[in-house]
Design a protein around this motif. Sequence first.
Motif, short mmCIF file in Angstrom:
data_model
loop_
_atom_site.label_atom_id
_atom_site.label_comp_id
_atom_site.label_asym_id
_atom_site.label_seq_id
_atom_site.Cartn_x
_atom_site.Cartn_y
_atom_site.Cartn_z
N ALA A 17 0.82 -1.21 0.00
CA ALA A 17 0.00 0.00 0.00
C ALA A 17 0.86 1.26 0.00
CB ALA A 17 -0.92 0.00 1.22
N ASP A 18 0.58 2.15 -0.93
CA ASP A 18 1.26 3.45 -1.02
C ASP A 18 0.39 4.49 -0.33
OD1 ASP A 18 2.37 5.88 -1.68
OD2 ASP A 18 2.57 5.46 -3.82
N HIS A 19 0.68 4.75 0.96
CA HIS A 19 -0.20 5.61 1.74
C HIS A 19 -0.24 7.03 1.21
CE1 HIS A 19 3.47 6.97 3.83
NE2 HIS A 19 2.77 8.00 4.21
N ARG A 20 0.85 7.51 0.61
CA ARG A 20 0.87 8.88 0.10
C ARG A 20 -0.06 9.02 -1.11
NH1 ARG A 20 4.50 11.84 2.76
NH2 ARG A 20 6.25 10.77 3.79
N SER A 21 -0.08 8.03 -1.98
CA SER A 21 -0.99 8.08 -3.13
C SER A 21 -2.44 7.99 -2.67
CB SER A 21 -0.70 6.93 -4.10
OG SER A 21 0.55 7.10 -4.73
N PHE A 22 -2.72 7.07 -1.74
CA PHE A 22 -4.09 6.96 -1.23
C PHE A 22 -4.54 8.25 -0.58
CE2 PHE A 22 -3.68 2.09 -0.61
CZ PHE A 22 -3.95 1.90 -1.95
N ALA A 23 -3.65 8.86 0.21
CA ALA A 23 -4.00 10.11 0.88
C ALA A 23 -4.30 11.21 -0.14
CB ALA A 23 -2.89 10.53 1.82
N SER A 34 -7.95 12.87 -0.56
CA SER A 34 -8.11 14.31 -0.33
C SER A 34 -8.80 14.98 -1.50
CB SER A 34 -6.74 14.96 -0.09
OG SER A 34 -6.19 14.52 1.13
N ALA A 35 -8.44 14.58 -2.72
CA ALA A 35 -9.07 15.18 -3.91
C ALA A 35 -10.56 14.89 -3.92
CB ALA A 35 -8.41 14.65 -5.17
N LEU A 36 -10.94 13.66 -3.57
CA LEU A 36 -12.35 13.29 -3.57
C LEU A 36 -13.11 13.98 -2.45
CD1 LEU A 36 -12.00 9.48 -4.30
CD2 LEU A 36 -13.24 11.12 -5.71
N VAL A 37 -12.54 13.97 -1.25
CA VAL A 37 -13.22 14.55 -0.10
C VAL A 37 -13.36 16.06 -0.24
CG1 VAL A 37 -13.01 15.01 2.38
CG2 VAL A 37 -12.66 12.70 1.50
N ASN A 38 -12.32 16.73 -0.72
CA ASN A 38 -12.40 18.17 -0.90
C ASN A 38 -13.48 18.55 -1.90
OD1 ASN A 38 -10.29 18.38 0.90
ND2 ASN A 38 -8.72 18.74 -0.67
N GLY A 74 -6.92 12.59 -10.03
CA GLY A 74 -6.95 11.63 -8.93
C GLY A 74 -7.84 10.44 -9.25
N LEU A 75 -9.02 10.71 -9.81
CA LEU A 75 -9.93 9.62 -10.19
C LEU A 75 -9.30 8.73 -11.25
CD1 LEU A 75 -13.38 11.46 -10.33
CD2 LEU A 75 -12.73 9.66 -8.73
N ARG A 76 -8.63 9.33 -12.23
CA ARG A 76 -8.01 8.56 -13.29
C ARG A 76 -6.92 7.64 -12.73
NH1 ARG A 76 -6.02 12.37 -16.01
NH2 ARG A 76 -3.84 12.10 -15.40
N GLU A 77 -6.06 8.18 -11.87
CA GLU A 77 -4.99 7.38 -11.27
C GLU A 77 -5.58 6.27 -10.38
OE1 GLU A 77 -2.34 9.86 -9.10
OE2 GLU A 77 -1.87 11.14 -10.81
N PHE A 78 -6.59 6.65 -9.60
CA PHE A 78 -7.22 5.71 -8.69
C PHE A 78 -7.83 4.54 -9.46
CE2 PHE A 78 -9.64 6.08 -4.37
CZ PHE A 78 -9.10 4.87 -3.97
#
Length: 431
Positions: free
Chosen positions: A180-186, A190-194, A211-215
């Motif tokens: 798990a890459d915690h920095r990418s997940f964070a 953040s992009a989604l929540v904001n 962010g959605l595309r990478e996710f």
Amino acid sequence: MPSTVKNATLLFLGRTVVRAQALLGDPAARLFGMSPARDPYPAYESVRERGPLVKSRMGLYLTASHELCNSLLRDPGFGTLPAGEFSPVDSAAYVGGRRLVNPVEESFLVLNPPDHTRLRRLVAPWFTPRGLREQAATVARVVEEYLDEVAGRPTFDLVGDFAARVPIQVVADLLGVPGADHRSFARWGSALVNALDGVRDLGELRALHNGLREFEAFLDDLIAHRRAHPGDDIVSALVKHEDLTREDLIATTELLLVAGFETTVNLIGNSVLAVLAHPEVRERLVEDPDHAEAVVEETLRLDPPVQYTVRFPFKSTKIGGTWVPKGTPVMLLLAAANRDPAVFADPHRFTPGRADGREHLAFSSGIHYCLGAGLARMEGAAALRGLFRRFPDLRAAGRVRRRPSRVIRGAARFPVSTGLAKDRSIVETIR
């Protein structure tokens, strides 16, 4: 009109309308126009003073009443979306010809029955009391692992170095995410929540789409990996259901990843802020680590991560004596309901262990009651026990920077001292 110019124009007009209505005293506009760094609770109290249900000129109603919030959350005549009026394509973003899946709009978080029931039932077994007992050892291990990493430092960022990493690792293990890459997940979270507040500029819109595309690319690979190499995890279980579309799989997995750490990271940060602001609570917590559970519960009541939600009546209905037209949004101020003096004694006081402490609505209520509430409580209590056992002299070491969101309340950056360096007094606390 080019799309970028159109988007910029709509964003500008939206902000202008909100500012104008706020100057005229509109309660919803005051909330929407308020800086996320400001204390929102006085604005919530101004809504409460106007009555149980308050009408806004912006086309919605608001309530700070615990009774009304709880009632509407449980009422099958209200939904998270207007019945029959939502299609994912309506608000779709396309990148490279593919529609991006938005978990805020397409997961069971906001779907009405029967789709909500069908999708939620598939992941519920991992969040039962038995499932949580099986997670207890993992949570304790992860907490100690990240505390070990910061133990030798005089200062560290409570959010980035600890509070965010714990829930990300826990939920990644649940979903079977290798490495798990915690920095990418964070960053994705953040992009989604904001965006829950509505994007404020084109930069935020681009960040959301990127962010959605990478996710999605990450999750497409994860789903393919689990199809070929199934394990004892949620994604492996989901891919066995042939009736689930790719969009179902993406939206559900994204929701669990984001909701699984966004609630908890802010719960941990808000809990530590509360403890540092109340020396008597710190002293009790250091002497009795099991007091952490009461501290977490009171933080959920007094300063919850999720501040409000919205419900829509499926038909014109009377709420507290007021007729509300079908499909009109009703803003449920959960954080205000948690301070309703009709339910809570001395509601603005931080009192861990209070008799009425579990009456809060921090995790919603009814069919949309937070699936991960038990896990969030467990992680929050484990984090507090570990932090104040390792660092009984923990102090703030600089200014707390708040999240740029009104829906989600928490710290984006929270520098703390472990007691190995000269302490500085806390400069921002919950109110």
